[in-house]
Write an enzyme that holds these catalytic residues in place. Structure first.
Site, PDB file in Angstrom:
ATOM      1  N   ALA A  86      -2.494  -7.830  16.647  1.00 23.79           N
ATOM      2  CA  ALA A  86      -2.535  -9.140  15.993  1.00 23.79           C
ATOM      3  C   ALA A  86      -2.555  -9.037  14.475  1.00 23.79           C
ATOM      4  CB  ALA A  86      -3.754  -9.919  16.475  1.00 23.79           C
ATOM      5  N   GLY A  87      -2.459  -7.813  13.957  1.00 23.61           N
ATOM      6  CA  GLY A  87      -2.498  -7.656  12.502  1.00 23.61           C
ATOM      7  C   GLY A  87      -3.902  -7.531  11.964  1.00 23.61           C
ATOM      8  N   ASP A 133      -5.507   0.129   5.970  1.00 21.51           N
ATOM      9  CA  ASP A 133      -6.326  -0.278   7.119  1.00 21.51           C
ATOM     10  C   ASP A 133      -7.532   0.634   7.336  1.00 21.51           C
ATOM     11  OD1 ASP A 133      -4.318  -2.108   7.210  1.00 21.51           O
ATOM     12  OD2 ASP A 133      -3.356  -1.285   8.989  1.00 21.51           O
ATOM     13  N   TYR A 189       9.294  -2.324  10.023  1.00 19.74           N
ATOM     14  CA  TYR A 189       8.348  -1.794   9.036  1.00 19.74           C
ATOM     15  C   TYR A 189       8.948  -0.576   8.340  1.00 19.74           C
ATOM     16  CZ  TYR A 189       3.794  -0.150   7.248  1.00 19.74           C
ATOM     17  OH  TYR A 189       2.761   0.256   6.443  1.00 19.74           O
ATOM     18  N   ASP A 237       0.832  -1.228   0.000  1.00 19.72           N
ATOM     19  CA  ASP A 237       0.000   0.000   0.000  1.00 19.72           C
ATOM     20  C   ASP A 237       0.853   1.259   0.000  1.00 19.72           C
ATOM     21  OD1 ASP A 237       0.735  -0.358   2.708  1.00 19.72           O
ATOM     22  OD2 ASP A 237      -1.236   0.219   3.500  1.00 19.72           O
TER      23      ASP A 237
END
Ligand code: GLA
Length: 369
Positions: A115-116, A164, A213, A38
């Protein structure tokens, strides 16, 4: 288990001695495919799930926000004097406040933290819904997704992509969402016939994920620059072969992941369940070997899932380094699959694994009581 929405409303009545004005509900999301693309303007395919975070709220007449969490502590802040409290869960609530009106709120969540599954984007979006409701502003989903992302970067220091919050505001029953992260166009895509989505939780939580990340993002930026493209979305495997020779080997592999993952995502949209499953498997291999964001626990749960005959394919989901995987499973067999995989995983690793089928659900909204 009572859903977050009901728990938030019941706790609000108890704590605040009266009913809330409404309840903001923001689903978690699980990304089916299109991972770590993304922020390079790529294509992603998340679904909003039937586990959500809820904030029961009531407008206040002063300029304070007083917010309690059933999972964490209670906190309050003055809209005219926002002070930072690094690491505190409610930083995102401050980060999205427009300053127009104060409110009392109680937060409850069915989305596991770290937890993603985008628990933090769900919190930011739910707080934005409350802010819009108490200040009488119209709800603009795309604006909200942008604001949530900004708040996350500015108030928690995590430079996430747009996937997200955009998935959370755009959810559609029964559909995954094909998002073009450059134009921000969202196209609902029905899930493959005869298949359901199962979330596989390794019980491990990502540690040191923020710095890793950032490092991946930097490598992608360096690769795009070296290849002479605005973003890796504009690169192809041919371009990489032609111009990638000067890249450091790891940077080359990061770029190869992004380029191949974008192609897989676009292919998945047209695929039936068996082909979709093979794309999930290939995505996992690429994230593990080229992008290096998987973990032994994630590899293990994915491997156990794939051993089941009813599983079309499986892969890690979200940022990685721990958290959850996702599997595509033959409809009608998801409950048995989830139980078998969670059991096998716990026996093999001694970790408290969990697995559950998810329904693709509607996006974030305010519900009247
Ligand atoms: C995290 C980020 C997203 C995305 C994923 C990886 O969830 O918040 O923006 O980059 O990692 O696909």
């Amino acid at each position: 288990m009572t859903e977050a929405r009901e728990r938030a409303v019941a706790a609000f009545r108890e704590l605040r001695g009266g009913p809330p004005d409404g309840v903001a509900v923001a689903p978690g999301r699980v990304n089916l495919i299109g991972e770590h693309v993304d922020y390079e303007d790529g294509f992603v395919l998340p679904v909003a799930i039937d586990r959500s975070l809820a904030i029961a709220f009531r407008r206040r007449s002063d300029r304070s926000v007083v917010v309690a969490s059933l999972e964490r502590d209670e906190t309050s802040f003055d809209l005219d004097r926002l002070e930072r409290r690094p690491g505190h869960w409610a930083e995102l609530v401050k980060g999205v406040a427009s300053g127009r009106a104060g409110w009392d709120g109680v937060v409850a969540s069915d989305v596991s933290i770290g937890a993603g599954l985008s628990s933090s984007a769900a919190l930011a979006v739910a707080a934005l819904l409350v802010d819009a409701a108490v200040s009488g502003r119209p709800w603009e989903p795309l604006e909200a997704a942008r604001a949530a992302r900004r708040a996350e970067a500015e108030w928690t220091g995590v430079g996430c992509g747009i996937m997200d919050p955009l998935a959370i505001v755009s959810g559609r029953e029964g559909c995954a969402l094909l998002v073009d992260c450059r134009s921000l166009e969202v196209r609902p895509v029905p899930l493959p016939d005869g298949a359901v989505v199962v979330v596989l939780d390794t019980g491990t939580r990502r540690e040191l994920a923020a710095s890793a990340y950032e490092a991946r993002r930097d490598e992608c930026r360096a690769a795009a620059e070296a290849l002479g493209v605005a973003a890796l979305r504009d690169a192809s495997l041919e371009l990489l072969a032609a111009r990638g020779a000067g890249l450091a080997p790891a940077t080359f592999r990061r770029a190869r992941h992004v380029v191949s993952e974008n192609a897989r995502t676009l292919e998945a949209v047209r695929a039936g369940a068996p082909a979709f499953g093979r794309l999930l498997d290939a995505s996992h291999a690429s994230l593990r070997d080229d992008f290096e964001v998987s973990s032994p626990a994630l590899d293990r749960i994915v491997q156990l899932a794939r051993r089941r005959p009813e599983c079309f394919g499986a892969r890690m989901t979200g940022a990685g380094f721990g958290g959850c995987a996702v599997a595509l499973v033959r409809a009608g067999e998801a409950e048995g699959f989830a139980e078998a995989v969670a059991g096998a995983y716990s026996r093999a690793t001694g970790l408290p694994g969990a697995a559950y089928p998810c329904r693709a659900s509607a996006g974030a909204r305010v519900e009247a009581l």
